[in-house]
Design an enzyme around this catalytic site. Structure first.
Site, mmCIF file in Angstrom:
data_model
loop_
_atom_site.group_PDB
_atom_site.id
_atom_site.type_symbol
_atom_site.label_atom_id
_atom_site.label_comp_id
_atom_site.label_asym_id
_atom_site.label_seq_id
_atom_site.Cartn_x
_atom_site.Cartn_y
_atom_site.Cartn_z
ATOM 1 N N SER A 182 0.836 -1.202 0.000
ATOM 2 C CA SER A 182 0.000 0.000 0.000
ATOM 3 C C SER A 182 0.868 1.248 0.000
ATOM 4 C CB SER A 182 -0.863 -0.037 1.258
ATOM 5 O OG SER A 182 -1.411 1.229 1.514
ATOM 6 N N TYR A 217 -2.489 -1.274 10.783
ATOM 7 C CA TYR A 217 -2.670 -1.757 9.410
ATOM 8 C C TYR A 217 -1.457 -1.381 8.567
ATOM 9 C CZ TYR A 217 -4.082 -1.891 4.548
ATOM 10 O OH TYR A 217 -4.095 -2.120 3.190
ATOM 11 N N LYS A 246 1.700 -3.759 6.764
ATOM 12 C CA LYS A 246 2.147 -3.775 5.358
ATOM 13 C C LYS A 246 3.647 -3.520 5.283
ATOM 14 C CE LYS A 246 -1.736 -4.635 3.350
ATOM 15 N NZ LYS A 246 -1.961 -5.930 2.738
HETATM 16 P P1 NAD Z 1 -11.137 -7.346 0.733
HETATM 17 O O1 NAD Z 1 -11.421 -7.344 2.192
HETATM 18 O O2 NAD Z 1 -12.255 -7.148 -0.200
HETATM 19 O O3 NAD Z 1 -10.358 -8.689 0.330
HETATM 20 C C1 NAD Z 1 -9.562 -9.409 1.232
HETATM 21 C C2 NAD Z 1 -10.013 -10.843 1.171
HETATM 22 O O4 NAD Z 1 -9.197 -11.626 2.063
HETATM 23 C C3 NAD Z 1 -11.464 -11.051 1.595
HETATM 24 O O5 NAD Z 1 -12.118 -11.809 0.606
HETATM 25 C C4 NAD Z 1 -11.363 -11.810 2.917
HETATM 26 O O6 NAD Z 1 -12.470 -12.683 3.109
HETATM 27 C C5 NAD Z 1 -10.043 -12.543 2.748
HETATM 28 N N1 NAD Z 1 -9.347 -12.875 3.990
HETATM 29 C C6 NAD Z 1 -9.126 -12.065 5.064
HETATM 30 N N2 NAD Z 1 -8.438 -12.741 6.011
HETATM 31 C C7 NAD Z 1 -8.206 -13.991 5.522
HETATM 32 C C8 NAD Z 1 -7.549 -15.136 6.033
HETATM 33 N N3 NAD Z 1 -6.999 -15.125 7.259
HETATM 34 N N4 NAD Z 1 -7.484 -16.239 5.259
HETATM 35 C C9 NAD Z 1 -8.060 -16.256 4.023
HETATM 36 N N5 NAD Z 1 -8.715 -15.209 3.502
HETATM 37 C C10 NAD Z 1 -8.784 -14.082 4.241
HETATM 38 O O7 NAD Z 1 -10.002 -6.233 0.494
HETATM 39 P P2 NAD Z 1 -9.414 -5.642 -0.867
HETATM 40 O O8 NAD Z 1 -9.774 -4.194 -0.913
HETATM 41 O O9 NAD Z 1 -9.736 -6.528 -1.994
HETATM 42 O O10 NAD Z 1 -7.864 -5.702 -0.525
HETATM 43 C C11 NAD Z 1 -7.046 -6.795 -0.916
HETATM 44 C C12 NAD Z 1 -5.645 -6.564 -0.392
HETATM 45 O O11 NAD Z 1 -5.159 -5.315 -0.911
HETATM 46 C C13 NAD Z 1 -5.543 -6.468 1.132
HETATM 47 O O12 NAD Z 1 -4.359 -7.094 1.547
HETATM 48 C C14 NAD Z 1 -5.468 -4.970 1.379
HETATM 49 O O13 NAD Z 1 -4.794 -4.669 2.572
HETATM 50 C C15 NAD Z 1 -4.678 -4.507 0.169
HETATM 51 N N6 NAD Z 1 -4.893 -3.099 -0.170
HETATM 52 C C16 NAD Z 1 -6.170 -2.652 -0.396
HETATM 53 C C17 NAD Z 1 -6.379 -1.313 -0.705
HETATM 54 C C18 NAD Z 1 -7.767 -0.773 -0.932
HETATM 55 O O14 NAD Z 1 -7.946 0.448 -0.939
HETATM 56 N N7 NAD Z 1 -8.790 -1.615 -1.143
HETATM 57 C C19 NAD Z 1 -5.283 -0.425 -0.784
HETATM 58 C C20 NAD Z 1 -3.993 -0.932 -0.557
HETATM 59 C C21 NAD Z 1 -3.814 -2.275 -0.259
#
Ligand code: NAD
Ligand code: UDP
Length: 347
Positions: free
Chosen positions: A124, A149, A153
């Site tokens: 991120s 959080y 990362k």
């Molecule tokens: P999201 O919550 O929609 O997707 C994360 C998925 O991981 C979910 O489907 C959840 O059920 C699953 N999950 C969580 N813990 C788990 C575990 N212990 N075992 C198996 N599955 C598990 O989030 P997203 O927005 O799709 O983000 C995906 C990744 O990108 C994350 O790591 C997030 O930190 C990172 N990220 C997101 C953003 C954003 O703005 N959305 C920005 C930077 C980084």
């Protein structure tokens, strides 16, 4: 390639699973569904007209991972699974470190045992911290983080850099996302936050569709042109395609960091106005004090991704708004067909 996508039922993971299938890869999704619905994957299969393999399981469960790697011949892993709510991470730091940090360590141990050394990790822009000058460039040091959080990362990036240094077999892409928004243009896939959305775009979209009364804008006294924060918003399909490009690059050993953003910063007010223009809906809003931990303005320098991955964000702001609105209009309650808005905590 046969690609394991952890967290593949979630927002970015489901769009990426689709891009992978469309690029001809095979996909195995591991997700514990703690923040997602399997319906997203059913729709991915429908749009791609191809099937994928879904395994309900947890990245912290080593036995589950070992079985998965034994039963499927995996060539690379795209690792999205994790917890992502900043405020919740302050209240429950142990849950965030257990899932985001320990879960990634467990995943890497299982990969190493299975002889799988290609990994794309969801990092991120938050890892740059408050002192980095804009636009952010990959060679800037990781900075101070404002919450567990962000720290999780940053810690995972450090761990993965140590891992590749210890064993040249590893090839890792650390993708630093800026602000993904939007949805698949079909209106069938999109962002479906549980409860009250933390992020700006899903909040705006839920106001437009009548699930929320008005938007609260956190802070109008920042040192920006209109006083509201500036971010680099990119289309989730561009982000998904960035993962496919990064996968192709994983023939090189080492840890490779890439910013994935548009290079353009937009204010909260500009985002509201753009959504209103495209959706022809009015978004009432009021200003509130700044949200703790928010930085005034940052955006990406994504030239490295362009030069080395051949990746650029192709979709513009109007596409992001039109696709967000199509998704929300067609799926007012996300992947759920029924919802009790009172118990959901409508503001
Ligand atoms: P999201 O919550 O929609 O997707 C994360 C998925 O991981 C979910 O489907 C959840 O059920 C699953 N999950 C969580 N813990 C788990 C575990 N212990 N075992 C198996 N599955 C598990 O989030 P997203 O927005 O799709 O983000 C995906 C990744 O990108 C994350 O790591 C997030 O930190 C990172 N990220 C997101 C953003 C954003 O703005 N959305 C920005 C930077 C980084
Ligand atoms: N924001 C806002 N109201 C909301 C949600 C977000 O004013 O209900 C602002 C937030 O303060 C930030 C910007 O919108 O300036 C983007 O926030 P988001 O949570 O979407 O992404 P972040 O950059 O914090 O990861």
């Amino acid at each position: 390639m046969n690609v394991l996508v952890t967290g593949g039922a979630g927002y970015i993971g489901s769009h990426t699973a689709l891009s992978l299938l469309e690029a001809g890869h095979d996909v195995v999704v591991l997700d514990n569904l703690c923040n997602a619905s399997q319906e997203s994957l059913r729709r991915v299969e429908e749009i791609a007209d191809r099937s994928l393999t879904f395994i309900e399981g947890d990245i912290r469960d080593r036995a589950c991972l070992d079985q998965l790697f034994n039963e499927h011949s995996i060539h690379a892993v795209i690792h999205f699974a994790g917890l992502k709510a900043v405020g919740e991470s302050v209240e429950q730091p142990l849950a965030y470190y257990a899932t985001n940090v320990a879960g990634t360590v467990t995943l890497c141990q299982a990969m190493q045992q299975a002889g799988v050394f290609r990994l794309v990790f969801s990092s991120s822009a938050t890892v740059y911290g408050p002192d980095a000058p804009v636009p952010y460039q990959e060679n800037m040091p990781r900075g101070r983080t404002a919450n567990p959080y962000g720290t999780s990362k940053s810690m995972v990036e450090q761990i993965l850099e140590d891992v590749v240094r210890s064993d040249q077999s590893w090839s890792v892409a650390l993708l630093r996302y800026f602000n993904p928004i939007g949805a698949h243009p079909s209106g069938r896939l999109g962002e479906d936050p549980q409860g009250i959305p933390n992020n700006l775009m899903p909040y705006i979209a839920q106001v437009a569709v009548g699930r929320r009364e008005s938007l609260t804008i956190f802070g109008n006294d920042y040192a920006t042109t209109d006083g509201t924060c500036i971010r680099d918003y990119l289309h989730v399909m561009d982000l998904a395609e960035g993962h496919v490009s990064a996968l192709d690059r994983l023939t090189l050993s080492g840890a490779h960091i890439y910013n994935l953003g548009t290079g353009q910063g937009l204010s909260v007010i500009q985002m509201v106005e753009a959504f209103e223009r495209i959706s022809e809906c009015s978004i009432p809003y009021q200003f509130a004090p700044r949200r703790e931990g928010d930085l005034d303005a940052f955006w990406a320098d994504s030239n490295k991704a362009d030069a080395e991955l051949g990746w650029q964000a192709r979709r513009g702001l109007d596409d992001m708004m039109a696709d967000t609105w199509r998704w929300q209009r067609q799926n007012p309650n996300g992947y759920r067909t029924n919802i009790n808005t009172t118990s959901e905590g409508t503001s």
